[in-house]
Scaffold this motif. Structure first.
Motif, PDB file in Angstrom:
ATOM      1  N   PHE A  82       6.008   2.790  -6.420  1.00 14.05           N
ATOM      2  CA  PHE A  82       5.946   1.610  -7.288  1.00 14.05           C
ATOM      3  C   PHE A  82       5.192   0.457  -6.618  1.00 14.05           C
ATOM      4  CE2 PHE A  82       7.392  -2.585  -8.402  1.00 14.05           C
ATOM      5  CZ  PHE A  82       7.179  -2.607  -9.770  1.00 14.05           C
ATOM      6  N   ASP A  83       5.611   0.091  -5.411  1.00 10.79           N
ATOM      7  CA  ASP A  83       5.067  -1.137  -4.809  1.00 10.79           C
ATOM      8  C   ASP A  83       3.587  -0.991  -4.451  1.00 10.79           C
ATOM      9  OD1 ASP A  83       7.744  -2.840  -4.161  1.00 10.79           O
ATOM     10  OD2 ASP A  83       8.081  -0.713  -3.855  1.00 10.79           O
ATOM     11  N   LEU A  84       3.254   0.113  -3.766  1.00  8.64           N
ATOM     12  CA  LEU A  84       1.851   0.264  -3.352  1.00  8.64           C
ATOM     13  C   LEU A  84       0.938   0.399  -4.571  1.00  8.64           C
ATOM     14  CD1 LEU A  84       2.082   2.539  -0.166  1.00  8.64           C
ATOM     15  CD2 LEU A  84       1.714   0.073  -0.281  1.00  8.64           C
ATOM     16  N   SER A  85       1.380   1.157  -5.575  1.00 10.71           N
ATOM     17  CA  SER A  85       0.549   1.316  -6.780  1.00 10.71           C
ATOM     18  C   SER A  85       0.354  -0.019  -7.471  1.00 10.71           C
ATOM     19  CB  SER A  85       1.209   2.271  -7.773  1.00 10.71           C
ATOM     20  OG  SER A  85       1.254   3.529  -7.233  1.00 10.71           O
ATOM     21  N   SER A  86       1.417  -0.776  -7.535  1.00  9.97           N
ATOM     22  CA  SER A  86       1.335  -2.053  -8.220  1.00  9.97           C
ATOM     23  C   SER A  86       0.427  -3.024  -7.450  1.00  9.97           C
ATOM     24  CB  SER A  86       2.753  -2.603  -8.360  1.00  9.97           C
ATOM     25  OG  SER A  86       2.736  -3.696  -9.191  1.00  9.97           O
ATOM     26  N   HIS A  87       0.523  -3.008  -6.110  1.00  6.97           N
ATOM     27  CA  HIS A  87      -0.373  -3.887  -5.324  1.00  6.97           C
ATOM     28  C   HIS A  87      -1.827  -3.425  -5.458  1.00  6.97           C
ATOM     29  CE1 HIS A  87       2.537  -6.566  -3.631  1.00  6.97           C
ATOM     30  NE2 HIS A  87       3.255  -5.587  -3.115  1.00  6.97           N
ATOM     31  N   GLU A  88      -2.030  -2.128  -5.606  1.00  2.00           N
ATOM     32  CA  GLU A  88      -3.397  -1.619  -5.845  1.00  2.00           C
ATOM     33  C   GLU A  88      -3.934  -2.217  -7.130  1.00  2.00           C
ATOM     34  OE1 GLU A  88      -3.711   2.643  -6.209  1.00  2.00           O
ATOM     35  OE2 GLU A  88      -4.631   2.755  -4.233  1.00  2.00           O
ATOM     36  N   GLU A  89      -3.083  -2.175  -8.165  1.00  2.00           N
ATOM     37  CA  GLU A  89      -3.508  -2.631  -9.482  1.00  2.00           C
ATOM     38  C   GLU A  89      -3.807  -4.136  -9.460  1.00  2.00           C
ATOM     39  OE1 GLU A  89      -0.656  -1.381 -12.424  1.00  2.00           O
ATOM     40  OE2 GLU A  89      -1.355  -2.988 -13.762  1.00  2.00           O
ATOM     41  N   PHE A  90      -2.905  -4.911  -8.860  1.00  2.00           N
ATOM     42  CA  PHE A  90      -3.061  -6.364  -8.910  1.00  2.00           C
ATOM     43  C   PHE A  90      -4.152  -6.863  -7.960  1.00  2.00           C
ATOM     44  CE2 PHE A  90       0.739  -6.175 -11.343  1.00  2.00           C
ATOM     45  CZ  PHE A  90       0.801  -7.363 -12.057  1.00  2.00           C
ATOM     46  N   SER A  91      -4.360  -6.166  -6.824  1.00  2.00           N
ATOM     47  CA  SER A  91      -5.341  -6.653  -5.843  1.00  2.00           C
ATOM     48  C   SER A  91      -6.708  -6.027  -6.048  1.00  2.00           C
ATOM     49  CB  SER A  91      -4.854  -6.334  -4.422  1.00  2.00           C
ATOM     50  OG  SER A  91      -4.878  -4.925  -4.211  1.00  2.00           O
ATOM     51  N   GLY A  92      -6.734  -4.904  -6.748  1.00  5.70           N
ATOM     52  CA  GLY A  92      -8.007  -4.185  -6.913  1.00  5.70           C
ATOM     53  C   GLY A  92      -8.419  -3.454  -5.640  1.00  5.70           C
ATOM     54  N   LYS A  93      -7.542  -3.381  -4.631  1.00  5.35           N
ATOM     55  CA  LYS A  93      -7.855  -2.688  -3.363  1.00  5.35           C
ATOM     56  C   LYS A  93      -7.095  -1.366  -3.311  1.00  5.35           C
ATOM     57  CE  LYS A  93      -9.796  -6.518  -1.682  1.00  5.35           C
ATOM     58  NZ  LYS A  93      -8.993  -7.725  -1.794  1.00  5.35           N
ATOM     59  N   LYS A  94      -7.736  -0.354  -2.803  1.00  2.35           N
ATOM     60  CA  LYS A  94      -7.061   0.945  -2.685  1.00  2.35           C
ATOM     61  C   LYS A  94      -6.037   0.908  -1.560  1.00  2.35           C
ATOM     62  CE  LYS A  94      -9.558   4.603  -4.851  1.00  2.35           C
ATOM     63  NZ  LYS A  94      -8.903   4.198  -6.065  1.00  2.35           N
ATOM     64  N   LEU A  95      -4.847   1.384  -1.839  1.00  3.39           N
ATOM     65  CA  LEU A  95      -3.809   1.462  -0.795  1.00  3.39           C
ATOM     66  C   LEU A  95      -3.377   2.920  -0.680  1.00  3.39           C
ATOM     67  CD1 LEU A  95      -1.755  -1.763  -1.651  1.00  3.39           C
ATOM     68  CD2 LEU A  95      -3.330  -1.438   0.243  1.00  3.39           C
ATOM     69  N   GLN A  96      -4.333   3.745  -0.280  1.00  2.00           N
ATOM     70  CA  GLN A  96      -4.078   5.191  -0.273  1.00  2.00           C
ATOM     71  C   GLN A  96      -4.221   5.763   1.126  1.00  2.00           C
ATOM     72  OE1 GLN A  96      -6.186   7.225  -3.319  1.00  2.00           O
ATOM     73  NE2 GLN A  96      -5.362   5.892  -4.905  1.00  2.00           N
ATOM     74  N   TYR A  97      -3.760   6.970   1.244  1.00  2.00           N
ATOM     75  CA  TYR A  97      -3.758   7.646   2.546  1.00  2.00           C
ATOM     76  C   TYR A  97      -4.408   9.011   2.355  1.00  2.00           C
ATOM     77  CZ  TYR A  97      -1.713  10.230   6.478  1.00  2.00           C
ATOM     78  OH  TYR A  97      -1.526  11.009   7.574  1.00  2.00           O
ATOM     79  N   PHE A  98      -5.278   9.350   3.301  1.00  2.00           N
ATOM     80  CA  PHE A  98      -5.826  10.710   3.250  1.00  2.00           C
ATOM     81  C   PHE A  98      -4.943  11.599   4.116  1.00  2.00           C
ATOM     82  CE2 PHE A  98      -8.303  14.216   4.965  1.00  2.00           C
ATOM     83  CZ  PHE A  98      -8.616  14.855   3.773  1.00  2.00           C
ATOM     84  N   ASP A  99      -4.334  12.587   3.466  1.00  2.00           N
ATOM     85  CA  ASP A  99      -3.421  13.477   4.184  1.00  2.00           C
ATOM     86  C   ASP A  99      -4.200  14.716   4.624  1.00  2.00           C
ATOM     87  OD1 ASP A  99      -1.478  15.345   4.903  1.00  2.00           O
ATOM     88  OD2 ASP A  99       0.009  14.441   3.557  1.00  2.00           O
ATOM     89  N   PRO A 100      -4.434  14.858   5.946  1.00  2.00           N
ATOM     90  CA  PRO A 100      -5.261  15.982   6.394  1.00  2.00           C
ATOM     91  C   PRO A 100      -4.579  17.328   6.132  1.00  2.00           C
ATOM     92  CG  PRO A 100      -4.410  14.727   8.271  1.00  2.00           C
ATOM     93  CD  PRO A 100      -3.976  14.019   7.039  1.00  2.00           C
ATOM     94  N   GLU A 101      -3.245  17.338   6.127  1.00  5.73           N
ATOM     95  CA  GLU A 101      -2.561  18.617   5.880  1.00  5.73           C
ATOM     96  C   GLU A 101      -2.673  19.058   4.423  1.00  5.73           C
ATOM     97  OE1 GLU A 101       1.422  18.467   7.642  1.00  5.73           O
ATOM     98  OE2 GLU A 101       0.343  17.663   9.381  1.00  5.73           O
ATOM     99  N   ARG A 102      -2.581  18.098   3.519  1.00  6.02           N
ATOM    100  CA  ARG A 102      -2.710  18.427   2.092  1.00  6.02           C
ATOM    101  C   ARG A 102      -4.166  18.375   1.626  1.00  6.02           C
ATOM    102  NH1 ARG A 102       2.096  15.901  -1.574  1.00  6.02           N
ATOM    103  NH2 ARG A 102       3.861  16.503  -0.292  1.00  6.02           N
ATOM    104  N   ASN A 103      -5.007  17.806   2.502  1.00  4.84           N
ATOM    105  CA  ASN A 103      -6.412  17.610   2.182  1.00  4.84           C
ATOM    106  C   ASN A 103      -6.576  16.851   0.857  1.00  4.84           C
ATOM    107  OD1 ASN A 103      -9.095  17.794   2.715  1.00  4.84           O
ATOM    108  ND2 ASN A 103      -9.366  19.730   1.580  1.00  4.84           N
ATOM    109  N   GLU A 104      -5.827  15.748   0.738  1.00  7.93           N
ATOM    110  CA  GLU A 104      -5.950  14.927  -0.487  1.00  7.93           C
ATOM    111  C   GLU A 104      -5.563  13.479  -0.202  1.00  7.93           C
ATOM    112  OE1 GLU A 104      -3.249  16.324  -3.500  1.00  7.93           O
ATOM    113  OE2 GLU A 104      -1.487  15.863  -2.301  1.00  7.93           O
ATOM    114  N   ASN A 105      -6.063  12.604  -1.060  1.00  4.54           N
ATOM    115  CA  ASN A 105      -5.689  11.191  -1.019  1.00  4.54           C
ATOM    116  C   ASN A 105      -4.508  10.965  -1.938  1.00  4.54           C
ATOM    117  OD1 ASN A 105      -7.510   9.525   0.563  1.00  4.54           O
ATOM    118  ND2 ASN A 105      -9.106  10.304  -0.815  1.00  4.54           N
ATOM    119  N   TYR A 106      -3.573  10.138  -1.501  1.00  4.17           N
ATOM    120  CA  TYR A 106      -2.503   9.745  -2.424  1.00  4.17           C
ATOM    121  C   TYR A 106      -1.931   8.382  -2.041  1.00  4.17           C
ATOM    122  CZ  TYR A 106       0.404  11.927   1.294  1.00  4.17           C
ATOM    123  OH  TYR A 106       0.965  12.290   2.479  1.00  4.17           O
TER     124      TYR A 106
END
Ligand code: GAP
Length: 509
Positions: free
Chosen positions: A338-362
């Protein structure tokens, strides 16, 4: 447990907690920590910080500012949803939190259960099985079902924002105003708890700010900064202690509910879908932290939330048995993304992590642990304070603080103020003060000095007498047992280290 009024007066009389700006008659629900209180508070904070940051290689600390960009609180949901449901009594003109009125009503039913249990325990003696009794006694089961039904309905009504039904519930339960005894209630209304202030000098350009109502948002907005600069790999945590501010309407019960208070929070960032396991794990780890202080397993319980905050998919309180009953001490919340997604939306900045084990951003999910430092102080202080009857018929006031948290660890007392005893006592202070907070006290008879240290919670007293001058030995008195043993001064550092070193306490977690 000691009477609550005695706890408040002891806290003042022995220099732990004073009402804020007392010479102006104080400020409601605001308190100052005095010379001993500040030391106890710091020791609790250190105990938490060490257990979180020092003992976890994947948890780091930060200290974010209290002032934050105002959009933070739009994104976090606090502007729209950080409300308390309030109700006024038309006769007394007193304002209450509607949910607290209902919870207090349930507290009264709970007291009836405790009474039944106490009666049965007396009747059955050693063969009494509390768990079985509570699960099978028809009266107790009936009480418990009533509590569950009331709290469920309250939770559902609050979740649906059905404030009319909260009022109906208060009326159906015939809850009266504690002040006037009247049942003449207004409708229930929402009230935002954040304190507003302004940044900047000129009236036109000043920016409206809020004093932070929780420390957690300072962690969320710094998530990516910390992750990148610390090269942190998920799962990892960010810990913080600091002040938070809430315009509490029902601010009462001393430092239990304050308008300015301190939180110790940790946000643990995890891959989506793993939140259930981490939530269970942190619930247990945090309970173990509390239990390591030795204040009795029976004084803690979990309370799983029916009504979830706007950000959570699961939440539980660790409740402690305060002098006024079991109440929330700490919250463990599965906050989703909730919090990180909402800050992404309000700030327009990506708050994501690239997970090398899953090979994906989330966007990571978060499990939070949040304990009030002042509330923890009250838990420790109220548990520790007791009046003890002694064998000789006298009584003593004892503050049985967990030794690791005591403001003063050792008091050194020369038996008399002459014959070189003060000099030797001061040498012992100089020997011990590097490791432990050490006090020197030469005033009054030694018995009175012991009593004074008992009331301050000092775990050990060292008495220097004439024999000490001859054989370099002293007596070491244990606060709780009052036993004294003769011991060589040279052995004091090792022995005290065994009892007081924080390591030996934290190992129990
Ligand atoms: N970040 C999540 C959060 O703030 P909370 O349940 O509102 O959750 C967490 O608060 C803890 O902070 C509580 O369990 C309590 O110990 C403490 N706390 C909350 N409000 C308080 C107040 N007005 N006075 C003292 N402590 C408070």
């Amino acid at each position: 447990m000691t009477d609550f009024k005695k706890i408040i007066s002891h806290a003042k009389e022995y220099g732990f907690v004073f009402p804020s700006s007392e010479i102006y008659d104080g400020l409601s629900a605001v308190y100052d920590y005095a010379q001993n209180g500040v030391a106890l508070k710091k020791n609790i904070r250190d105990y938490w910080w060490k257990s979180m940051v020092q003992l976890h290689s994947n948890i780091v600390g930060i200290d974010a500012a209290i002032f934050m960009h105002p959009t933070t609180w739009k994104a976090s949901g606090h502007v729209d949803a950080f409300n308390d449901p309030l109700i006024d009594n038309k006769d007394s003109k007193k304002r209450y939190r509607a949910d607290v009125l209902v919870e207090d009503y349930c507290g009264k039913i709970e007291a009836k259960i405790e009474k039944e249990v106490a009666k049965a325990a007396k009747r059955f003696g050693d063969s009494f099985d509390k768990e079985q009794f509570v699960a099978t006694n028809p009266r107790v089961v009936g009480y418990q079902e009533k509590i569950n039904a009331i709290l469920k309905r309250l939770g559902q009504s609050l979740e649906k924002e059905d404030l009319a039904d909260v009022k109906n519930l208060i009326e159906e339960l015939e809850i009266a105003c504690p002040e006037s005894g009247s049942r003449n209630w207004t409708d229930v209304k929402q009230f935002n708890l954040m304190f507003g202030t302004k940044l900047g000098a000129s009236a036109d350009s000043a920016m409206d700010l809020y004093l932070r109502p929780e420390t957690a948002q300072g962690i969320f907005v710094n998530f990516l900064n910390v992750q990148k600069t610390g090269r942190m790999k998920i799962p990892f945590g960010i810990a913080q202690t600091g002040k938070a501010f809430r315009n509490e309407i029902v601010a009462r019960q001393f430092i239990f509910r304050m308008r300015e208070f301190e939180q110790m929070e940790m946000q643990f960032f995890i891959p989506p879908g793993t939140q259930k396991e981490w939530y269970e794990q942190w619930k247990q780890t945090r309970l173990n932290w509390h239990l390591s202080l030795g204040m009795g397993q029976e004084n803690y319980r979990f309370h799983d939330h029916e009504k979830l905050a706007h950000y959570a998919d699961a939440a539980a309180d660790i409740e402690f048995k305060f002098p006024f009953g079991f109440k929330e001490l700490e919250g463990i919340h599965s906050r989703t993304d909730f919090d990180l997604s909402s800050h992404e939306e309000f700030s327009g900045k990506k708050l994501q992590y690239f997970d090398p084990e899953r090979n994906e951003n989330y966007v990571p999910y978060v499990v939070e642990t949040s304990v009030g430092l002042d509330r923890m102080f009250l838990a420790v202080f109220s548990w520790a304070l007791r009046e003890e009857s002694l064998e000789d018929g006298s009584t003593r006031t004892l503050l049985k603080l967990p030794a690791v948290l005591a403001p003063t660890k050792v008091a050194v007392l020369p038996l008399v103020k002459k014959d070189g005893l003060p000099e030797l006592a001061n040498q012992i202070v100089d020997l011990l003060k590097w490791e432990h907070t050490t006090a020197y006290d030469e005033k009054d008879a030694v018995g009175r000095r012991y009593r004074r240290q008992d009331a301050l919670g000092t775990p050990f007293c060292i008495t220097v007498d004439h024999q000490s001058l001859e054989d370099k030995s002293v007596t070491l008195r244990d606060r709780d047992s009052m036993q004294q043993e003769r011991i060589a001064i040279a052995h004091l550092p090792k022995l005290l280290d065994e009892k007081l070193n924080i390591k030996n306490w934290l190992k129990k977690i």
